[in-house]
Scaffold this active site. Sequence first.
Site, PDB file in Angstrom:
ATOM      1  N   LYS A  20       8.989  33.869   5.250  1.00 40.01           N
ATOM      2  CA  LYS A  20       9.051  34.218   7.500  1.00 40.01           C
ATOM      3  C   LYS A  20       9.644  32.918   7.358  1.00 40.01           C
ATOM      4  O   LYS A  20      10.874  32.704   8.401  1.00 40.01           O
ATOM      5  CB  LYS A  20       7.676  34.367   7.781  1.00 40.01           C
ATOM      6  CG  LYS A  20       7.188  35.549   7.858  1.00 40.01           C
ATOM      7  CD  LYS A  20       8.086  36.329   8.696  1.00 40.01           C
ATOM      8  CE  LYS A  20       7.450  38.303   8.793  1.00 40.01           C
ATOM      9  NZ  LYS A  20       6.929  38.593   9.692  1.00 40.01           N
ATOM     10  N   TYR A  33       4.584  34.540   2.064  1.00 45.95           N
ATOM     11  CA  TYR A  33       4.876  35.101   3.345  1.00 45.95           C
ATOM     12  C   TYR A  33       5.182  34.055   4.299  1.00 45.95           C
ATOM     13  O   TYR A  33       6.290  34.263   4.603  1.00 45.95           O
ATOM     14  CB  TYR A  33       3.119  35.477   3.484  1.00 45.95           C
ATOM     15  CG  TYR A  33       3.280  36.180   4.792  1.00 45.95           C
ATOM     16  CD1 TYR A  33       4.073  37.569   5.447  1.00 45.95           C
ATOM     17  CD2 TYR A  33       2.601  35.125   6.398  1.00 45.95           C
ATOM     18  CE1 TYR A  33       3.991  37.967   7.166  1.00 45.95           C
ATOM     19  CE2 TYR A  33       2.902  36.020   7.234  1.00 45.95           C
ATOM     20  CZ  TYR A  33       2.939  36.752   8.212  1.00 45.95           C
ATOM     21  OH  TYR A  33       3.426  37.123   9.041  1.00 45.95           O
ATOM     22  N   GLU A  79       2.195  31.103  10.299  1.00 46.08           N
ATOM     23  CA  GLU A  79       1.885  30.533   9.785  1.00 46.08           C
ATOM     24  C   GLU A  79       3.174  30.297   9.286  1.00 46.08           C
ATOM     25  O   GLU A  79       3.394  29.174   7.658  1.00 46.08           O
ATOM     26  CB  GLU A  79       1.893  32.071   8.311  1.00 46.08           C
ATOM     27  CG  GLU A  79       0.667  33.117   8.190  1.00 46.08           C
ATOM     28  CD  GLU A  79      -0.621  31.868   7.974  1.00 46.08           C
ATOM     29  OE1 GLU A  79      -0.272  31.352   6.587  1.00 46.08           O
ATOM     30  OE2 GLU A  79      -1.683  31.877   8.071  1.00 46.08           O
ATOM     31  N   THR A  91       6.003  33.771  13.078  1.00 47.77           N
ATOM     32  CA  THR A  91       4.272  33.277  12.616  1.00 47.77           C
ATOM     33  C   THR A  91       4.272  31.859  12.650  1.00 47.77           C
ATOM     34  O   THR A  91       5.000  31.138  11.857  1.00 47.77           O
ATOM     35  CB  THR A  91       4.111  34.167  11.095  1.00 47.77           C
ATOM     36  OG1 THR A  91       2.481  33.930  11.084  1.00 47.77           O
ATOM     37  CG2 THR A  91       5.289  33.256  10.007  1.00 47.77           C
TER      38      THR A  91
HETATM   39  P1  NAP Z   1       1.590  45.031  10.244  1.00 52.27           P
HETATM   40  O1  NAP Z   1       0.780  45.685  10.955  1.00 52.27           O
HETATM   41  O2  NAP Z   1       1.109  45.142   9.089  1.00 52.27           O
HETATM   42  O3  NAP Z   1       2.907  46.310  10.665  1.00 52.27           O
HETATM   43  C1  NAP Z   1       3.598  46.071   9.385  1.00 52.27           C
HETATM   44  C2  NAP Z   1       5.195  46.944   9.735  1.00 52.27           C
HETATM   45  O4  NAP Z   1       5.950  47.025   9.552  1.00 52.27           O
HETATM   46  C3  NAP Z   1       4.464  48.576   9.671  1.00 52.27           C
HETATM   47  O5  NAP Z   1       5.247  49.896  10.505  1.00 52.27           O
HETATM   48  C4  NAP Z   1       4.677  48.429   8.099  1.00 52.27           C
HETATM   49  O6  NAP Z   1       5.183  50.762   7.745  1.00 52.27           O
HETATM   50  C5  NAP Z   1       6.204  48.064   8.046  1.00 52.27           C
HETATM   51  N1  NAP Z   1       6.781  47.708   6.802  1.00 52.27           N
HETATM   52  C6  NAP Z   1       6.552  47.288   6.095  1.00 52.27           C
HETATM   53  N2  NAP Z   1       7.709  47.079   5.191  1.00 52.27           N
HETATM   54  C7  NAP Z   1       8.356  47.549   5.571  1.00 52.27           C
HETATM   55  C8  NAP Z   1       9.785  47.804   4.872  1.00 52.27           C
HETATM   56  N3  NAP Z   1       9.735  47.607   3.693  1.00 52.27           N
HETATM   57  N4  NAP Z   1      10.501  48.623   5.178  1.00 52.27           N
HETATM   58  C9  NAP Z   1      10.182  48.831   6.236  1.00 52.27           C
HETATM   59  N5  NAP Z   1       8.775  48.685   7.198  1.00 52.27           N
HETATM   60  C10 NAP Z   1       7.839  48.322   6.796  1.00 52.27           C
HETATM   61  O7  NAP Z   1       1.627  44.067  10.942  1.00 52.27           O
HETATM   62  P2  NAP Z   1       1.268  43.717  12.286  1.00 52.27           P
HETATM   63  O8  NAP Z   1       0.524  43.418  13.146  1.00 52.27           O
HETATM   64  O9  NAP Z   1       1.838  44.746  13.449  1.00 52.27           O
HETATM   65  O10 NAP Z   1       3.067  42.839  12.690  1.00 52.27           O
HETATM   66  C11 NAP Z   1       4.251  43.091  13.098  1.00 52.27           C
HETATM   67  C12 NAP Z   1       5.448  41.374  12.543  1.00 52.27           C
HETATM   68  O11 NAP Z   1       4.856  40.513  13.504  1.00 52.27           O
HETATM   69  C13 NAP Z   1       4.766  41.478  11.084  1.00 52.27           C
HETATM   70  O12 NAP Z   1       6.779  40.973  10.788  1.00 52.27           O
HETATM   71  C14 NAP Z   1       4.362  40.537  11.028  1.00 52.27           C
HETATM   72  O13 NAP Z   1       3.901  39.241   9.768  1.00 52.27           O
HETATM   73  C15 NAP Z   1       4.369  39.701  11.659  1.00 52.27           C
HETATM   74  N6  NAP Z   1       3.475  38.456  13.200  1.00 52.27           N
HETATM   75  C16 NAP Z   1       2.130  38.876  13.096  1.00 52.27           C
HETATM   76  C17 NAP Z   1       1.121  38.219  14.148  1.00 52.27           C
HETATM   77  C18 NAP Z   1      -0.088  38.945  13.667  1.00 52.27           C
HETATM   78  O14 NAP Z   1      -1.090  38.656  14.417  1.00 52.27           O
HETATM   79  N7  NAP Z   1       0.346  40.514  13.758  1.00 52.27           N
HETATM   80  C19 NAP Z   1       1.426  37.361  13.998  1.00 52.27           C
HETATM   81  C20 NAP Z   1       2.755  36.504  13.715  1.00 52.27           C
HETATM   82  C21 NAP Z   1       3.599  36.943  13.316  1.00 52.27           C
HETATM   83  P3  NAP Z   1       3.760  50.913   6.518  1.00 52.27           P
HETATM   84  O15 NAP Z   1       3.295  51.439   8.406  1.00 52.27           O
HETATM   85  O16 NAP Z   1       4.462  51.770   6.354  1.00 52.27           O
HETATM   86  O17 NAP Z   1       2.759  49.583   6.447  1.00 52.27           O
HETATM   87  O1  G4F Z   2      -6.822  37.639   9.492  1.00 52.61           O
HETATM   88  P1  G4F Z   2      -6.192  36.903   8.544  1.00 52.61           P
HETATM   89  O2  G4F Z   2      -6.069  37.485   7.342  1.00 52.61           O
HETATM   90  O3  G4F Z   2      -4.913  36.111   9.217  1.00 52.61           O
HETATM   91  P2  G4F Z   2      -4.333  35.513   8.844  1.00 52.61           P
HETATM   92  O4  G4F Z   2      -4.060  35.212   7.132  1.00 52.61           O
HETATM   93  O5  G4F Z   2      -4.465  34.618   9.411  1.00 52.61           O
HETATM   94  O6  G4F Z   2      -2.245  36.100   9.365  1.00 52.61           O
HETATM   95  C1  G4F Z   2      -2.418  36.563  10.304  1.00 52.61           C
HETATM   96  O7  G4F Z   2      -1.534  36.259  11.586  1.00 52.61           O
HETATM   97  C2  G4F Z   2      -0.378  35.095  10.697  1.00 52.61           C
HETATM   98  C3  G4F Z   2       0.259  34.822  12.460  1.00 52.61           C
HETATM   99  O8  G4F Z   2      -0.827  33.055  12.046  1.00 52.61           O
HETATM  100  C4  G4F Z   2       0.695  36.551  11.143  1.00 52.61           C
HETATM  101  F1  G4F Z   2       1.908  36.154  10.422  1.00 52.61           F
HETATM  102  C5  G4F Z   2       0.111  37.191   9.637  1.00 52.61           C
HETATM  103  O9  G4F Z   2       0.653  38.366   9.200  1.00 52.61           O
HETATM  104  C6  G4F Z   2      -1.152  37.998   9.805  1.00 52.61           C
HETATM  105  O10 G4F Z   2      -0.904  38.836  11.056  1.00 52.61           O
HETATM  106  O11 G4F Z   2      -6.996  35.781   8.092  1.00 52.61           O
HETATM  107  C7  G4F Z   2      -7.569  34.750   9.421  1.00 52.61           C
HETATM  108  C8  G4F Z   2      -8.356  33.991   8.633  1.00 52.61           C
HETATM  109  C9  G4F Z   2      -7.521  33.060   7.150  1.00 52.61           C
HETATM  110  O12 G4F Z   2      -7.997  31.614   7.074  1.00 52.61           O
HETATM  111  C10 G4F Z   2      -8.094  33.673   6.106  1.00 52.61           C
HETATM  112  O13 G4F Z   2      -8.665  32.412   5.369  1.00 52.61           O
HETATM  113  O14 G4F Z   2      -9.110  34.616   8.197  1.00 52.61           O
HETATM  114  C11 G4F Z   2     -10.140  33.429   6.916  1.00 52.61           C
HETATM  115  N1  G4F Z   2     -11.112  34.134   6.724  1.00 52.61           N
HETATM  116  C12 G4F Z   2     -11.944  34.096   6.289  1.00 52.61           C
HETATM  117  N2  G4F Z   2     -12.852  35.470   5.204  1.00 52.61           N
HETATM  118  C13 G4F Z   2     -10.191  35.969   5.667  1.00 52.61           C
HETATM  119  C14 G4F Z   2     -12.055  36.321   4.802  1.00 52.61           C
HETATM  120  N3  G4F Z   2      -9.286  36.458   5.772  1.00 52.61           N
HETATM  121  C15 G4F Z   2      -9.467  38.379   5.412  1.00 52.61           C
HETATM  122  N4  G4F Z   2      -8.530  38.576   5.833  1.00 52.61           N
HETATM  123  N5  G4F Z   2     -10.440  38.500   4.813  1.00 52.61           N
HETATM  124  C16 G4F Z   2     -11.794  37.566   4.913  1.00 52.61           C
HETATM  125  O15 G4F Z   2     -12.077  38.342   3.946  1.00 52.61           O
END
Ligand code: NAP
Ligand code: G4F
Length: 345
Positions: A161, A157, A135, A133
């Site tokens: 990671k 988090y 992050e 990520t």
């Molecule tokens: P997500 O929608 O939150 O999906 C996470 C998945 O992990 C879900 O299937 C969840 O199951 C499963 N999970 C959580 N805890 C678990 C456990 N203890 N054992 C088995 N499975 C578990 O996240 P996503 O956005 O698809 O992201 C996928 C991956 O990429 C994550 O590792 C996230 O940290 C990383 N990532 C995401 C972003 C982004 O912007 N989306 C960016 C960078 C990295 P449930 O459905 O049961 O909750």
């Molecule tokens: O949508 P967010 O919660 O995503 P964040 O924190 O960037 O994390 C996501 O992206 C990461 C990759 O950079 C992943 F690794 C991680 O698993 C996840 O998918 O927040 C985005 C931004 C933050 O700066 C937060 O402070 O939006 C700001 N924000 C402002 N108001 C809010 C809110 N975020 C959330 N969730 N809820 C609010 O009301």
Amino acid sequence: MKKKALIFGVTGQDGSYLAELLIKKRYVVHGVKRRSSSINTGRIDHIYQDPHIKNRNFILHYGDITDSLSVTRLINQIKPDEIYNLAAQSHVQVSFESPEYTANADALGALRILEAIRFNNLEKKTKFYQAGTSELYGLNEKTPQNENSHFHPASPYGVAKLYAHWITINYREAYKIFASNGILFNHESPRRGETFVTQKIVQAMCKIKMKKQKILYLGNLYSKRDWGHAKDFVKAMWLILQQKKPNDFVISTGKQTTVKNFVNLVASHLKMKLKWKGKGIKEKAIDENGKVIVACDKAYYRPLEVNSLLGDSKKARRALGWKPQVKINELVSDMVNMEFKRNSY
Ligand code: NAP
Ligand code: G4F
């Protein structure tokens, strides 16, 4: 023989798109879902296949990334060609509330899979993808961030990671496992979880437009993210495992938007006129009828904020031939349209 892929986190946003992509590429896809008291398969129900069907190409297993026995047993049973570790407690703010669980799932989860590959003597067969990520960069605001940028995670988090990132490299160097990290910047879609900011904004603004909600409360309006579409990003995950050698890649659009501007984009898509007034926690957006429809609430501020993420994905664009197709306006339109399709407001 069809290739076998195993996806941890198949029920999540990325897991569901990746499963679709791999099925299209003629893989047999095994997915791990965890036991839950309410149904958690909404994102994959459309590709579900009944266990009575012969020669299924999508098979679900119960398991949990915090349970070594289930991880090791599944890897032994399936002997996959490729493993994608997408399972995580993926919410940054929640990681401040549940730091120990986040470390267990997000840091040790990767270790459990890598160790199971080794324990089952699959080092030469099984390739491993770790969902890293942006992050990891955290407080390092020197943008754009690439594979050589300094890591300074700013949440439990991010720190978890960081362990997963380095243990992936360690097992690649020590045991010659084909293990690669994707360092993915934010990616969204209509399947994005409801508490991430983009989906929260889309759902609330649609409800406000349809007079089903009055106010949307947000935290920091000025944090900047590099937002892409999850459909584009899962293609990069697959490409990373198709390379001759394991390596680590930044995946990003290279374009930055503030949270406030994301609100404006959604409002303009919904043909709503907004006027912003006030500063800091008192900043508000007012609609054409003079009503406050967006306000700030300190509950959504984090103990430490990552203010600015912007990725430089030149390495991936060159080596993988990957580039994002979906622009932020199209992402907004996809999310808003699906929100209306899903609900009869
Ligand atoms: P997500 O929608 O939150 O999906 C996470 C998945 O992990 C879900 O299937 C969840 O199951 C499963 N999970 C959580 N805890 C678990 C456990 N203890 N054992 C088995 N499975 C578990 O996240 P996503 O956005 O698809 O992201 C996928 C991956 O990429 C994550 O590792 C996230 O940290 C990383 N990532 C995401 C972003 C982004 O912007 N989306 C960016 C960078 C990295 P449930 O459905 O049961 O909750
Ligand atoms: O949508 P967010 O919660 O995503 P964040 O924190 O960037 O994390 C996501 O992206 C990461 C990759 O950079 C992943 F690794 C991680 O698993 C996840 O998918 O927040 C985005 C931004 C933050 O700066 C937060 O402070 O939006 C700001 N924000 C402002 N108001 C809010 C809110 N975020 C959330 N969730 N809820 C609010 O009301």
